[in-house]
Design a protein around this motif. Structure first.
Motif, PDB file in Angstrom:
ATOM      1  N   THR A   1      17.314 -38.916  10.371  1.00 15.50           N
ATOM      2  CA  THR A   1      17.858 -40.104  11.021  1.00 15.50           C
ATOM      3  C   THR A   1      17.317 -41.380  10.386  1.00 15.50           C
ATOM      4  O   THR A   1      17.588 -42.472  10.873  1.00 15.50           O
ATOM      5  N   SER A   2      16.569 -41.250   9.297  1.00 14.24           N
ATOM      6  CA  SER A   2      15.886 -42.398   8.701  1.00 14.24           C
ATOM      7  C   SER A   2      16.832 -43.484   8.234  1.00 14.24           C
ATOM      8  O   SER A   2      16.464 -44.666   8.189  1.00 14.24           O
ATOM      9  N   LEU A   3      18.072 -43.115   7.873  1.00  9.62           N
ATOM     10  CA  LEU A   3      19.023 -44.092   7.357  1.00  9.62           C
ATOM     11  C   LEU A   3      20.218 -44.270   8.287  1.00  9.62           C
ATOM     12  O   LEU A   3      21.293 -44.703   7.862  1.00  9.62           O
ATOM     13  N   ASN A   4      20.002 -43.959   9.579  1.00  8.13           N
ATOM     14  CA  ASN A   4      21.012 -44.219  10.600  1.00  8.13           C
ATOM     15  C   ASN A   4      20.859 -45.636  11.136  1.00  8.13           C
ATOM     16  O   ASN A   4      19.781 -46.013  11.624  1.00  8.13           O
ATOM     17  N   PHE A   5      21.918 -46.422  11.088  1.00 12.15           N
ATOM     18  CA  PHE A   5      21.871 -47.745  11.716  1.00 12.15           C
ATOM     19  C   PHE A   5      21.569 -47.625  13.199  1.00 12.15           C
ATOM     20  O   PHE A   5      20.865 -48.474  13.774  1.00 12.15           O
ATOM     21  N   SER A   6      22.097 -46.587  13.832  1.00 12.08           N
ATOM     22  CA  SER A   6      21.923 -46.436  15.277  1.00 12.08           C
ATOM     23  C   SER A   6      20.467 -46.238  15.669  1.00 12.08           C
ATOM     24  O   SER A   6      20.090 -46.517  16.815  1.00 12.08           O
ATOM     25  N   ALA A   7      19.640 -45.777  14.738  1.00 10.16           N
ATOM     26  CA  ALA A   7      18.225 -45.568  15.050  1.00 10.16           C
ATOM     27  C   ALA A   7      17.471 -46.885  15.205  1.00 10.16           C
ATOM     28  O   ALA A   7      16.362 -46.903  15.748  1.00 10.16           O
ATOM     29  N   TYR A   8      18.057 -47.992  14.737  1.00 10.16           N
ATOM     30  CA  TYR A   8      17.369 -49.294  14.760  1.00 10.16           C
ATOM     31  C   TYR A   8      18.283 -50.350  15.392  1.00 10.16           C
ATOM     32  O   TYR A   8      18.251 -51.524  15.000  1.00 10.16           O
ATOM     33  N   ALA A   9      19.096 -49.951  16.346  1.00 14.47           N
ATOM     34  CA  ALA A   9      20.100 -50.854  16.907  1.00 14.47           C
ATOM     35  C   ALA A   9      19.481 -52.132  17.464  1.00 14.47           C
ATOM     36  O   ALA A   9      20.017 -53.228  17.264  1.00 14.47           O
ATOM     37  N   ALA A  10      18.353 -52.016  18.139  1.00 18.24           N
ATOM     38  CA  ALA A  10      17.728 -53.210  18.723  1.00 18.24           C
ATOM     39  C   ALA A  10      17.116 -54.101  17.658  1.00 18.24           C
ATOM     40  O   ALA A  10      17.202 -55.327  17.729  1.00 18.24           O
ATOM     41  N   ALA A  11      16.488 -53.504  16.643  1.00 14.62           N
ATOM     42  CA  ALA A  11      15.814 -54.275  15.602  1.00 14.62           C
ATOM     43  C   ALA A  11      16.771 -54.798  14.550  1.00 14.62           C
ATOM     44  O   ALA A  11      16.439 -55.749  13.834  1.00 14.62           O
ATOM     45  N   ASN A  12      17.974 -54.201  14.455  1.00 12.41           N
ATOM     46  CA  ASN A  12      18.878 -54.552  13.368  1.00 12.41           C
ATOM     47  C   ASN A  12      20.321 -54.651  13.881  1.00 12.41           C
ATOM     48  O   ASN A  12      21.199 -53.905  13.446  1.00 12.41           O
ATOM     49  N   PRO A  13      20.595 -55.603  14.794  1.00 11.50           N
ATOM     50  CA  PRO A  13      21.941 -55.689  15.378  1.00 11.50           C
ATOM     51  C   PRO A  13      23.021 -56.056  14.363  1.00 11.50           C
ATOM     52  O   PRO A  13      24.194 -55.722  14.575  1.00 11.50           O
ATOM     53  N   SER A  14      22.666 -56.735  13.282  1.00 14.52           N
ATOM     54  CA  SER A  14      23.655 -57.095  12.252  1.00 14.52           C
ATOM     55  C   SER A  14      23.847 -55.994  11.224  1.00 14.52           C
ATOM     56  O   SER A  14      24.597 -56.181  10.267  1.00 14.52           O
ATOM     57  N   ARG A  15      23.158 -54.871  11.405  1.00 16.35           N
ATOM     58  CA  ARG A  15      23.298 -53.723  10.509  1.00 16.35           C
ATOM     59  C   ARG A  15      23.053 -54.129   9.048  1.00 16.35           C
ATOM     60  O   ARG A  15      23.832 -53.844   8.149  1.00 16.35           O
ATOM     61  N   LEU A  16      21.928 -54.806   8.865  1.00 13.77           N
ATOM     62  CA  LEU A  16      21.539 -55.238   7.520  1.00 13.77           C
ATOM     63  C   LEU A  16      21.093 -54.041   6.693  1.00 13.77           C
ATOM     64  O   LEU A  16      20.464 -53.112   7.210  1.00 13.77           O
ATOM     65  N   ILE A  17      21.396 -54.081   5.399  1.00  8.88           N
ATOM     66  CA  ILE A  17      20.781 -53.186   4.435  1.00  8.88           C
ATOM     67  C   ILE A  17      19.876 -54.033   3.547  1.00  8.88           C
ATOM     68  O   ILE A  17      20.319 -55.036   2.974  1.00  8.88           O
ATOM     69  N   HIS A  18      18.609 -53.656   3.467  1.00  7.47           N
ATOM     70  CA  HIS A  18      17.658 -54.330   2.579  1.00  7.47           C
ATOM     71  C   HIS A  18      17.413 -53.457   1.352  1.00  7.47           C
ATOM     72  O   HIS A  18      17.131 -52.259   1.489  1.00  7.47           O
ATOM     73  N   PHE A  19      17.522 -54.051   0.189  1.00  7.38           N
ATOM     74  CA  PHE A  19      17.294 -53.354  -1.060  1.00  7.38           C
ATOM     75  C   PHE A  19      15.963 -53.797  -1.662  1.00  7.38           C
ATOM     76  O   PHE A  19      15.712 -54.998  -1.819  1.00  7.38           O
ATOM     77  N   PHE A  20      15.109 -52.823  -1.960  1.00 12.08           N
ATOM     78  CA  PHE A  20      13.871 -52.972  -2.737  1.00 12.08           C
ATOM     79  C   PHE A  20      12.701 -53.552  -1.962  1.00 12.08           C
ATOM     80  O   PHE A  20      11.552 -53.278  -2.305  1.00 12.08           O
ATOM     81  N   ALA A  21      12.933 -54.347  -0.945  1.00  8.20           N
ATOM     82  CA  ALA A  21      11.842 -54.933  -0.164  1.00  8.20           C
ATOM     83  C   ALA A  21      11.462 -53.975   0.964  1.00  8.20           C
ATOM     84  O   ALA A  21      12.308 -53.542   1.744  1.00  8.20           O
ATOM     85  N   ASP A  22      10.183 -53.659   1.077  1.00  9.50           N
ATOM     86  CA  ASP A  22       9.688 -52.648   2.009  1.00  9.50           C
ATOM     87  C   ASP A  22       9.489 -53.247   3.400  1.00  9.50           C
ATOM     88  O   ASP A  22       9.664 -54.452   3.620  1.00  9.50           O
ATOM     89  N   ASN A  23       9.073 -52.382   4.325  1.00 12.41           N
ATOM     90  CA  ASN A  23       8.898 -52.810   5.716  1.00 12.41           C
ATOM     91  C   ASN A  23       7.773 -53.839   5.858  1.00 12.41           C
ATOM     92  O   ASN A  23       6.787 -53.845   5.120  1.00 12.41           O
ATOM     93  N   LEU A  24       7.943 -54.694   6.880  1.00 12.12           N
ATOM     94  CA  LEU A  24       6.987 -55.769   7.160  1.00 12.12           C
ATOM     95  C   LEU A  24       6.041 -55.426   8.305  1.00 12.12           C
ATOM     96  O   LEU A  24       5.060 -56.151   8.524  1.00 12.12           O
ATOM     97  N   VAL A  25       6.343 -54.380   9.054  1.00 13.32           N
ATOM     98  CA  VAL A  25       5.484 -53.951  10.168  1.00 13.32           C
ATOM     99  C   VAL A  25       5.279 -52.446  10.070  1.00 13.32           C
ATOM    100  O   VAL A  25       6.023 -51.737   9.392  1.00 13.32           O
TER     101      VAL A  25
END
Length: 267
Positions: A181-205
């Motif tokens: 489920t790591s690449l499911n948008f639904s797994a991060y619905a609250a944190a990512n409502p715009s369904r962003l895809i980030h390329f190359f930049a890693d997590n901030l938290v």
């Protein structure tokens, strides 16, 4: 008999051509032809993550072709990593079925992890990486067999079937199918409502921050379906850079004529 054979052969070629023509089209293509805009009209441009103001377009040779690419240049510190992101809320249906095809290179191997893309809005370490063993890996689910070579361009394709299964390919060659489920948008619905895809930049938290390497990207193609293995194999290594439209050429020509007229007036 010869006429019948020719007719059958022609029908087979026509069927093959129709099958090839029926291959799905990308919902958005970014060719980095000295711009972050999409090739398709009305599709969103990519946005740069460039805290050090060191990224930009350079000419490079990709699979034997000289073309513009985008070089992302940052630092491993999370707040100083470079990359790109795009809002897919108007591109993808509201489900988890999609595919990403990307041609890129990481410039140097630091024997660590390097983030390729994630869909958590940089709020989770779960993403697609090159791992320390130089393999394509969806963290934390598993990796593939083929070594990734640094300083060289590769085409990486990740498909998500929308039912917690991802499949990875490198240069069109199958690497893995994983339950994830790591690449499911639904797994991060609250944190990512715009369904962003980030390329190359890693997590901030969270854990595993700082998994970043400088690199160059030559193309990104986004599909609103799970591509199958045959479709991935039939994709050209690079999408064609679109020719200027007839209208654009006409407007450019009118601009040249107008400029010449102004120069005559000044003389």
């Amino acid at each position: 008999m010869k006429l019948l054979a020719l007719t059958v052969a022609s029908a087979m070629l026509s069927a093959a051509s129709l099958a090839h023509a029926a291959a799905p089209a990308a919902v958005a293509t970014w060719n980095f032809n000295n711009t972050l805009s999409a090739d398709e009209a009305g599709k969103p441009a990519l946005s740069a993550i460039d805290p050090l103001s060191a990224s930009g377009f350079v000419m490079d040779t990709v699979f034997g072709e000289t073309r513009w690419v985008y070089r992302f240049d940052g630092d491993a510190m999370p707040s100083q990593q470079a990359g790109l992101f795009v809002d897919t809320s108007g591109l993808l249906d509201a489900d988890d079925a999609y595919s990403v095809d990307i041609v890129f290179q990481f410039e140097a191997d630091d024997a660590s992890w390097e983030n390729i893309f994630g869909v958590s809005n940089r709020q989770s370490d779960n993403a697609l990486y090159i791992d320390p063993g130089q393999r394509l890996e969806v963290w934390p689910s598993g990796d593939g067999p083929t070594p990734f070579t640094y300083g060289e361009y590769h085409r990486v394709t990740l498909t998500n079937n929308g039912n917690d299964t991802v499949t990875g390919y490198m240069d069109g060659i199958f690497q893995f199918t994983l339950s994830s489920t790591s690449l499911n948008f639904s797994a991060y619905a609250a944190a990512n409502p715009s369904r962003l895809i980030h390329f190359f930049a890693d997590n901030l938290v969270g854990g595993g921050q700082g998994e970043f390497a400088d690199g160059r990207v030559a193309s990104i193609r986004l599909y609103d379906i799970e591509l199958d293995g045959d479709q991935v194999g039939e994709l050209p290594p690079l999408p064609a850079v679109p020719e200027p439209s007839a209208v654009a050429l006409m407007l450019a020509g009118l601009g040249v004529i107008a400029a010449a007229a102004r120069r005559r007036e000044w003389c």
